[in-house]
Design an enzyme around this catalytic site. Structure first.
Site, short mmCIF file in Angstrom:
data_model
loop_
_atom_site.label_atom_id
_atom_site.label_comp_id
_atom_site.label_asym_id
_atom_site.label_seq_id
_atom_site.Cartn_x
_atom_site.Cartn_y
_atom_site.Cartn_z
N SER A 170 0.83 -1.21 0.00
CA SER A 170 0.00 0.00 0.00
C SER A 170 0.86 1.27 0.00
CB SER A 170 -0.90 -0.01 1.23
OG SER A 170 -1.50 1.25 1.39
N SER A 218 -0.43 4.06 1.09
CA SER A 218 -1.01 4.95 2.11
C SER A 218 -0.08 5.23 3.29
CB SER A 218 -2.35 4.38 2.59
OG SER A 218 -3.26 4.39 1.51
N LYS A 259 -13.77 -3.69 1.71
CA LYS A 259 -14.55 -2.44 1.65
C LYS A 259 -16.05 -2.64 1.85
CE LYS A 259 -11.35 0.24 -1.19
NZ LYS A 259 -11.21 1.19 -2.31
N ASN A 315 -14.20 3.09 2.57
CA ASN A 315 -12.73 3.04 2.48
C ASN A 315 -12.06 3.84 3.61
OD1 ASN A 315 -13.07 5.73 1.54
ND2 ASN A 315 -11.11 5.58 0.48
N ASP A 324 -13.26 7.48 -1.96
CA ASP A 324 -12.80 7.13 -3.31
C ASP A 324 -13.54 7.96 -4.37
OD1 ASP A 324 -10.92 5.16 -2.62
OD2 ASP A 324 -12.44 3.59 -2.56
N GLY A 361 -16.28 -3.39 -11.69
CA GLY A 361 -15.82 -4.09 -10.49
C GLY A 361 -15.90 -3.20 -9.27
N GLY A 362 -15.13 -3.55 -8.25
CA GLY A 362 -15.15 -2.81 -6.99
C GLY A 362 -14.80 -1.35 -7.18
N TYR A 392 -2.64 3.20 -11.28
CA TYR A 392 -1.52 4.12 -10.97
C TYR A 392 -0.15 3.44 -10.99
CZ TYR A 392 -2.04 2.26 -6.23
OH TYR A 392 -2.13 1.44 -5.14
P1 ATR Z 1 -11.42 -3.86 -8.63
O1 ATR Z 1 -11.92 -3.91 -7.22
O2 ATR Z 1 -9.97 -3.45 -8.74
O3 ATR Z 1 -12.30 -3.07 -9.53
P2 ATR Z 1 -12.54 -6.30 -9.64
O4 ATR Z 1 -13.77 -6.11 -8.83
O5 ATR Z 1 -11.97 -7.66 -9.77
O6 ATR Z 1 -11.39 -5.39 -9.12
O7 ATR Z 1 -12.82 -5.70 -11.12
C1 ATR Z 1 -11.87 -5.72 -12.12
C2 ATR Z 1 -12.47 -5.05 -13.36
O8 ATR Z 1 -11.53 -5.16 -14.44
C3 ATR Z 1 -13.73 -5.72 -13.85
O9 ATR Z 1 -14.56 -4.77 -14.50
C4 ATR Z 1 -13.18 -6.73 -14.85
O10 ATR Z 1 -14.11 -7.18 -15.81
P3 ATR Z 1 -15.07 -8.47 -15.48
O11 ATR Z 1 -16.16 -7.94 -14.59
O12 ATR Z 1 -15.57 -8.90 -16.79
O13 ATR Z 1 -14.19 -9.49 -14.81
C5 ATR Z 1 -12.12 -5.91 -15.51
N1 ATR Z 1 -11.08 -6.70 -16.17
C6 ATR Z 1 -10.09 -7.39 -15.57
N2 ATR Z 1 -9.31 -8.00 -16.50
C7 ATR Z 1 -9.85 -7.68 -17.72
C8 ATR Z 1 -9.50 -7.98 -19.07
N3 ATR Z 1 -8.45 -8.74 -19.38
N4 ATR Z 1 -10.26 -7.45 -20.05
C9 ATR Z 1 -11.34 -6.69 -19.77
N5 ATR Z 1 -11.71 -6.36 -18.51
C10 ATR Z 1 -10.99 -6.85 -17.50
#
Ligand code: ATR
Length: 287
Positions: free
Chosen positions: A20, A22, A71, A92, A107, A133-134, A228
């Site tokens: 991290s 932070s 989270k 967060n 965030d 995603g998250g 980042y």
């Molecule tokens: P985070 O909390 O960092 O957002 P996450 O919840 O696992 O992590 O979400 C990752 C995001 O990146 C999701 O939108 C994921 O798409 P899926 O929902 O289809 O899994 C996207 N992602 C990760 N690898 C990818 C790839 N190779 N191509 C397209 N989207 C990808």
């Protein structure tokens, strides 16, 4: 740093939490603001996250940041949750107010602050957000809240649909969604003012990947990437090479940290000091 019996303890919980940014950023801020506070990383497993609020009370931990994967799970343990964090569905930042443990989400506001600092007002603008995603949740709610016309594109279209429905239900405006495929990207990005990547595509070590082909980028498209590491993703480099304005993920990281610092201390965050600490660390780590 002179740690004594009076030093106030802050930290971050996550799993993993070792890498991290932070601790470096918040300790630099405490020092610059001349506050007798220290910030450490606490590795906490999924099984133990339920004890978070009690642990803060017992050990008199004054504030915490929360990162992956806690989270959402941490919310159940808190005494109170701020309205925005409840809408986003994730916390967060936690403040220990004399034993009352209160959750926030910085965030979303951190991301919006990065945009406004760069001179971008999304009100009435068409925004395409990649990912559901998250990390996408806070960004999507904040963009909708700020009056953007939002479309969510995601590899798994059902996740894009679910997030779009959720965000639409708190706003009067409809949020669109589509699969993250070339034809949809071309169609949506061609009419967009802003493109935001919240997927992990392009993140180290996958630095040669990009979530949006270079030929779809234009000078009048604002491009934001929440990744980042590296500081300059392929998406940002390709956007800059066509003259598009860009914002990197480090700025969101810094601004969410600055807002957490202000919630804990009530003192304006020394943002420049925090930025320098993060940049030094990231440019060192990138090599
Ligand atoms: P985070 O909390 O960092 O957002 P996450 O919840 O696992 O992590 O979400 C990752 C995001 O990146 C999701 O939108 C994921 O798409 P899926 O929902 O289809 O899994 C996207 N992602 C990760 N690898 C990818 C790839 N190779 N191509 C397209 N989207 C990808």
């Amino acid at each position: 740093m002179n740690i004594t019996g009076k030093t106030k303890v802050f930290g971050i919980i996550g799993d993993p939490v070792m890498h991290s940014m932070s601790p470096v950023m918040q300790n630099a801020a405490f020092e610059a603001a001349n506050l007798d506070c220290v910030y450490v990383a606490f590795p906490v497993s999924r099984e133990s996250v339920g004890q978070c609020a009690d642990s803060m009370r017992t050990l008199q931990i004054h504030g915490l940041n929360v990162t992956v994967p806690h989270k959402v799970a941490v919310m159940e343990t808190l005494d109170e949750i701020d309205t925005l964090a409840r809408h986003i569905g994730a916390v967060n930042t936690i403040v220990n107010r004399n034993g009352s443990i209160v959750g926030y989400n910085t965030d979303g506001p951190g991301f919006m602050r990065a945009l406004t600092d760069a001179g971008l007002d999304v009100y009435g603008k068409t925004v395409v957000m990649l990912g559901a995603g998250g990390a996408a949740r806070a960004v999507a709610y904040s963009l909708a809240e700020a009056g953007a016309h939002l479309t969510i594109l995601n590899r798994s279209v059902e996740r894009a649909e679910a997030l779009a429905m959720e965000v639409s239900s708190t706003r009067s405006e409809h949020v669109g969604y589509a699969p993250l495929e070339h034809a949809c990207l071309r169609e949506r990005v061609s009419t967009a003012h802003v493109l935001v990547n919240t997927t992990s595509v392009g993140m180290s070590p996958d630095v040669t990947s990009t979530p949006c082909p270079a030929e779809l980028l234009r000078k009048d498209l604002f491009v934001c990437d929440i990744v980042y590491h590296p500081l300059q993703t392929r998406l940002l480099m390709e956007a800059e090479s066509v003259g598009a304005p860009t914002i990197g993920g480090a700025e969101m990281l810094i601004q969410q940290g600055a807002q957490a610092f202000e919630l804990w201390t009530g003192v304006p965050a020394p943002v420049e000091v925090m930025r320098r600490a993060v940049m030094e660390r990231l440019t060192g780590a990138a090599g």
